[in-house]
Design a protein around this motif. Sequence first.
Motif, PDB file in Angstrom:
ATOM      1  N   ALA A  53       0.825  -1.147   0.090  1.00  0.00           N
ATOM      2  CA  ALA A  53       0.045  -0.235   0.124  1.00  0.00           C
ATOM      3  C   ALA A  53       0.811   1.198  -0.009  1.00  0.00           C
ATOM      4  O   ALA A  53       1.667   1.458   0.889  1.00  0.00           O
ATOM      5  N   SER A  54       0.903   2.081  -1.151  1.00  0.00           N
ATOM      6  CA  SER A  54       1.665   2.966  -1.081  1.00  0.00           C
ATOM      7  C   SER A  54       1.231   4.138  -0.352  1.00  0.00           C
ATOM      8  O   SER A  54       0.018   4.338  -0.311  1.00  0.00           O
ATOM      9  N   GLY A  55       1.972   4.870   0.518  1.00  0.00           N
ATOM     10  CA  GLY A  55       1.440   6.013   1.306  1.00  0.00           C
ATOM     11  C   GLY A  55       1.047   5.226   2.712  1.00  0.00           C
ATOM     12  O   GLY A  55       0.164   5.841   3.420  1.00  0.00           O
ATOM     13  N   PHE A  56       1.121   4.132   2.845  1.00  0.00           N
ATOM     14  CA  PHE A  56       0.757   3.481   4.151  1.00  0.00           C
ATOM     15  C   PHE A  56       0.992   4.140   5.575  1.00  0.00           C
ATOM     16  O   PHE A  56       2.228   4.698   5.455  1.00  0.00           O
ATOM     17  N   VAL A  57      -0.312   4.289   6.224  1.00  0.00           N
ATOM     18  CA  VAL A  57       0.149   5.117   7.712  1.00  0.00           C
ATOM     19  C   VAL A  57      -0.227   4.079   8.644  1.00  0.00           C
ATOM     20  O   VAL A  57      -1.484   3.385   8.408  1.00  0.00           O
ATOM     21  N   PRO A  58       0.389   3.543   9.409  1.00  0.00           N
ATOM     22  CA  PRO A  58       0.407   2.578  10.663  1.00  0.00           C
ATOM     23  C   PRO A  58      -0.920   3.210  11.454  1.00  0.00           C
ATOM     24  O   PRO A  58      -1.105   4.401  11.545  1.00  0.00           O
ATOM     25  N   PRO A  59      -1.843   2.157  11.896  1.00  0.00           N
ATOM     26  CA  PRO A  59      -2.833   2.720  12.903  1.00  0.00           C
ATOM     27  C   PRO A  59      -1.982   3.302  14.155  1.00  0.00           C
ATOM     28  O   PRO A  59      -0.996   2.719  14.549  1.00  0.00           O
ATOM     29  N   GLU A  60      -2.736   3.810  14.718  1.00  0.00           N
ATOM     30  CA  GLU A  60      -2.384   4.175  16.161  1.00  0.00           C
ATOM     31  C   GLU A  60      -3.411   3.674  17.278  1.00  0.00           C
ATOM     32  O   GLU A  60      -4.484   3.821  17.097  1.00  0.00           O
TER      33      GLU A  60
END
Length: 120
Positions: A53-60
């Motif tokens: 997933a490009s631009g993946f942002v991990p959950p917080e």
Amino acid sequence: MALATLGVVVLDCPDPRALAGFYAEVVGGTVEGDGDWVDLKVPGGPSLAFQAASGFVPPEWPRADHNSQQFHLDLTVDDMDAAEKEVLALGARPLDTADRSRTWRVYADPAGHPFCLCAC
């Protein structure tokens, strides 16, 4: 009668092969494939798949107001302390160390997805 059956659990991530390797060390199984989609065939359980997933942002975790966890895996273990030592050595990081007497502990995998180690 069920409408559907569970085929595979898919995790978005920046590096599918690396994250599949992490989970293969944790739950066993065979990593198959390369590139944007990698499968982890788990003996006796559902497969996991890892999708680039490009631009993946991990959950917080545990922030429901900003990019919350969305889902997590519960992994049952016989020895909580030994399992914790192993997942940390593989690159996991603890997310919740407040109450070590509970029957579960919360971590993030190397891509940032939350998962729990749970006592049998």
